[in-house]
Scaffold this active site. Structure first.
Site, mmCIF file in Angstrom:
data_model
loop_
_atom_site.group_PDB
_atom_site.id
_atom_site.type_symbol
_atom_site.label_atom_id
_atom_site.label_comp_id
_atom_site.label_asym_id
_atom_site.label_seq_id
_atom_site.Cartn_x
_atom_site.Cartn_y
_atom_site.Cartn_z
ATOM 1 N N ALA A 14 -39.558 19.900 -50.143
ATOM 2 C CA ALA A 14 -39.663 18.540 -50.692
ATOM 3 C C ALA A 14 -39.233 17.466 -49.703
ATOM 4 O O ALA A 14 -39.697 16.327 -49.803
ATOM 5 C CB ALA A 14 -38.847 18.425 -51.977
ATOM 6 N N SER A 70 -32.659 20.251 -52.076
ATOM 7 C CA SER A 70 -34.027 19.829 -52.376
ATOM 8 C C SER A 70 -34.790 20.986 -52.991
ATOM 9 O O SER A 70 -34.380 22.147 -52.901
ATOM 10 C CB SER A 70 -34.741 19.373 -51.101
ATOM 11 O OG SER A 70 -35.209 20.492 -50.358
ATOM 12 N N ASP A 71 -35.927 20.695 -53.584
ATOM 13 C CA ASP A 71 -36.839 21.767 -53.966
ATOM 14 C C ASP A 71 -37.650 22.164 -52.731
ATOM 15 O O ASP A 71 -37.542 21.559 -51.661
ATOM 16 C CB ASP A 71 -37.739 21.328 -55.126
ATOM 17 C CG ASP A 71 -38.136 22.506 -56.012
ATOM 18 O OD1 ASP A 71 -38.203 23.646 -55.494
ATOM 19 O OD2 ASP A 71 -38.390 22.305 -57.207
ATOM 20 N N TYR A 72 -38.483 23.156 -52.895
ATOM 21 C CA TYR A 72 -39.193 23.829 -51.809
ATOM 22 C C TYR A 72 -40.039 22.848 -50.985
ATOM 23 O O TYR A 72 -41.000 22.278 -51.477
ATOM 24 C CB TYR A 72 -40.093 24.890 -52.436
ATOM 25 C CG TYR A 72 -40.533 26.018 -51.565
ATOM 26 C CD1 TYR A 72 -39.913 27.260 -51.644
ATOM 27 C CD2 TYR A 72 -41.592 25.872 -50.683
ATOM 28 C CE1 TYR A 72 -40.344 28.324 -50.870
ATOM 29 C CE2 TYR A 72 -42.020 26.924 -49.904
ATOM 30 C CZ TYR A 72 -41.393 28.149 -49.999
ATOM 31 O OH TYR A 72 -41.823 29.203 -49.221
#
Length: 739
Positions: A256, A252-254
């Site tokens: 997310a 995932s992104d930060y």
């Protein structure tokens, strides 16, 4: 492995958390998720720190306390360079030179791996059409074919044929998917488009990076078809895993995963973890949803242990592929780190790429500069090492050669400087007010940081971009026939969370350019930026315009090479320049309409009343110090090849990019007016002519139909070859069979 150990293998944290040190930006995990010491000792990967000595100690300390000898993965945002900073990816796209991009990425991998890193969150394969979005700087531009070539080349450079080999790192493509098309150009905003648009334009570059062997994929913050990418089964399961056969790790992104609650697709932590796991999310970055929820979800029968094991196995397979079980620190080596980082060979590669990515937009017989008389130099980029752009944390701006220093070697005392104060951090836009208590974030809700958030309705105030010393500059330049003006936007106004509605140069920059022009000077405008800017208001006041982007560690020398004629500019735009912000998005590969603006007398057509439909400068455009012609288009009888004669019609050697475009004239769904399907970068001596041939394949004619089936439909096609997307020679052919 215990269930908790598996959940923590699927959790990525900051390394300082393992040492109980608070990061500078206090984020969700430290506020909300209370990890125990035992849990921290089981985290599977960390991000955001580098340095061979630090990471070797961290790995040793971690393994000393770990119950199982499973090493940490070290990841970081090595976006366009480690210590040797390359030009931004948008500039790399303008080189139209995938092999040089791959060579530079290989140099970056050498530096980053010696510094102890295993994975880089790069390349960004997002297609971009809206320069208001700050992260266009990380993309190769507006074309799916070019973006795919550049993304694949970057993956090859980082990984080679095996990311486990010495000097290589694993690539993580991002942001899957369609992150580059947020509404209004506002970062993290909603993305809404048709399935056909998604498949035609926004997915191909990610697919090419997967085909090139990328080890990881990062999801995007945005929604696609009303579902956040983080838990989007269409993207992660159907397309990425099943259609593209991706076997690697998805991260995932930060924060997310926990942001699924903000998106209102998850009511609580349990639902956020459940949906992410079902979609195939392997690693959760910087939040503790998996660690907090997997046990309870399993007990409730909402997930299976097989789903968890599948994710963990992919993570362990990546660690094994990188050779970490045999050598947990892989290539981390303080001596090698010192030898490679910022070395002469890497700087020369970066200089070459910077030169090839700079685009000459205008030249009225002023460039290259002559040696006659003094030359003026002004503007915020004239005497600063701040030439990197965002995502360049390891670059040393203090040691970076400035443009003034590079030009002084050429002109000595003949270089006159004025008004050269660089941008300051306090020059960036500021909000007028802080949120009232009732507007402040609820501490029980997830927010990205604990920093105070401005009121959504607070107006922005922009301070003057540079001190207004125009009259003083005019006086200092009174004996200069030619004046170089360095203009653009500060580094920190590009990148993540750097969306803007105003793309014009600062008022004092425009004032200086106009004043020098009115004083009869020849004005050479150097544009430093991370996006196409709105330069139409001052274009007439500049005799030459060179778009240099943020050119990196060797940028000053690269600019000087072009200004002095040691290098003949050869870059071509990978993103169209708008005539004004109201025209955005403007891009070349658009669909036609039922009422195209073909007849200027027709009022009821798809056009503006106050502006042409065409861009100020189109995709593929770029001038040179010589001139080229492209003519004599020939299509083979069986339509298997297309060729054209390209001639250097000027007086000096030069390079250009020959571009192949195709249009499907009539299909079952609307097709773009033209699509780039091939390009060749060629060098010709003065007067030299050569034939450039492209092979036409079925893939070039194919698209996804209404049933999402990939293929091509026999019929008529326009085959076009030219030197930019507007200036092409075309021929219509009927194709019924093709290899």
């Amino acid at each position: 492995m215990t269930l908790e150990e598996k959940a923590l293998q699927m959790t990525q944290l900051m390394p300082d958390m393992l040492y109980h040190l608070a990061p500078a930006n206090l984020t969700g995990p430290l506020r909300q998720w209370h990890f125990t010491d035992e849990q921290l000792r089981c985290a599977g990967s960390v991000l955001g720190r580098s340095g061979a000595a630090y990471l070797k100690k961290l790995q040793a300390d971690y393994l000393k306390d770990a119950r199982l000898p499973i090493p940490l993965l070290f990841m970081a945002d090595v976006i366009h360079g480690y210590e040797t900073i390359l030009p931004i990816p948008l500039a790399q796209g303008c080189s139209f030179d995938p092999e040089l991009v791959a060579e530079n990425a290989a140099a970056v991998a050498e530096e980053a791996s010696a510094a102890g890193l295993h994975v880089t969150f790069s390349p960004m394969a997002d297609l971009v059409r809206d320069p208001r979005w700050g992260r266009v700087m990380e993309s190769s531009g507006e074309d799916p074919y070019l973006n795919g070539q550049m993304a694949a080349a970057t993956v090859r450079g980082y990984q080679g044929d095996d990311p486990g080999k010495k000097g290589k790192i694993a690539a993580c493509i991002k942001h899957f998917a369609a992150y580059g098309q947020p509404e209004g150009g506002r970062d993290y905003n909603t993305v809404d488009m048709s399935r056909g648009m998604l498949r035609d334009f926004y997915l191909p570059a990610y697919r090419e990076a997967v085909r090139a062997g990328a080890a990881m994929v990062m999801t995007s913050f945005n929604t696609v078809e009303r579902v956040p990418s983080t838990c989007n089964k269409l993207l992660l399961d159907r397309i990425l895993r099943k259609e593209w056969d991706f076997k690697g790790v998805v991260i995932s992104d930060y924060t997310a995963v926990e942001e699924l609650m903000n998106h209102s697709v998850a009511a609580d932590t349990l639902e956020a973890g459940e949906k992410s796991l079902h979609a195939g999310m392997d690693i959760e970055m910087m939040s503790g949803v998996y660690a907090a929820s997997l046990q309870e979800l399993l007990e409730q029968g909402r997930i299976t242990e097989e789903e968890i094991d599948t994710c963990v196995i992919r993570i362990l397979e990546l660690k094994n592929r990188l050779g970490l079980f045999e050598n947990p620190c892989k290539d981390a080596d303080e001596a090698l780190e010192g030898q490679l980082c910022g070395c002469r060979e890497h700087l020369e590669l970066a200089r070459k790429l910077a030169r090839e990515g700079m685009v000459l937009l205008k030249n009225e017989d002023v460039l290259p500069l002559s040696a006659d008389g003094p030359v003026g130099l002004a503007g915020p980029f004239a005497d600063t090492g701040g030439l990197f752009g965002e995502w360049s944390y390891m670059g040393n701006r203090e040691k970076t050669r400035t443009l003034r220093e590079a030009l002084e070697e050429e002109y000595g005392t003949g270089l006159v400087t004025a008004m050269t104060e660089p941008f300051r951090r306090d020059d960036m836009p500021s909000t007028a007010e802080e949120p009232s208590p009732e507007e402040a974030p609820d501490p029980g809700k997830n927010v990205h940081t604990e920093q105070k958030s401005p009121s959504p309705d607070a107006p922005f105030r922009r301070r003057p971009d540079v001190p207004d010393a125009v009259e003083e500059a005019l006086e200092r330049f009174r004996h200069c026939r030619v004046c170089i003006v360095t203009a653009g936007e500060p580094e920190w106004e590009t990148g993540e969370a750097a969306s803007k509605t105003d793309l014009r140069l600062g008022p004092n920059q425009e004032k200086l350019i106009r004043a020098l022009h009115d004083a009869g000077k020849k004005v050479v405008l150097l544009l430093f930026s991370g996006r196409p800017l709105d330069i139409a208001p001052i274009l007439d006041a500049a005799d030459a315009v060179l778009q240099v982007w943020f050119p990196g560690s060797a940028g000053a020398d690269a600019v000087t090479d072009i200004l002095t004629g040691k290098y003949n500019p050869s870059g071509h735009l990978s993103m169209s320049f708008p005539r004004n912000v109201g025209q955005i998005p403007v891009y070349y590969n658009c669909y036609n309409t039922g009422r195209p603006a073909l007849d200027p007398q027709s009022h009821f057509s798809s056009r503006y009343l106050d502006c042409p439909n065409s861009p100020l400068f189109p995709f593929g455009y770029g001038l040179s110090y010589t001139t080229f012609s492209c003519h004599g288009l020939k299509i083979a009888q069986d339509a298997s090849t297309a060729s054209a004669l390209v001639k250097n019609t000027g007086s000096r050697r030069g390079e250009t990019v020959v571009q192949l475009y195709i249009r499907d004239v009539s299909a079952s769904v609307v097709r773009p007016l033209k699509e780039l399907k091939g390009f060749r970068r060629i060098a010709l001596e003065a007067g030299e002519e050569t034939e450039v041939t492209f092979r036409i394949t079925a893939d070039m004619l194919s698209f996804y139909n209404e049933e999402e089936q990939w293929g091509w439909e026999p019929g008529e096609f326009d085959i076009m070859i030219g030197l930019d997307s507007q200036q092409t020679e075309g021929q219509r052919v009927s194709i019924s069979v093709i290899s």
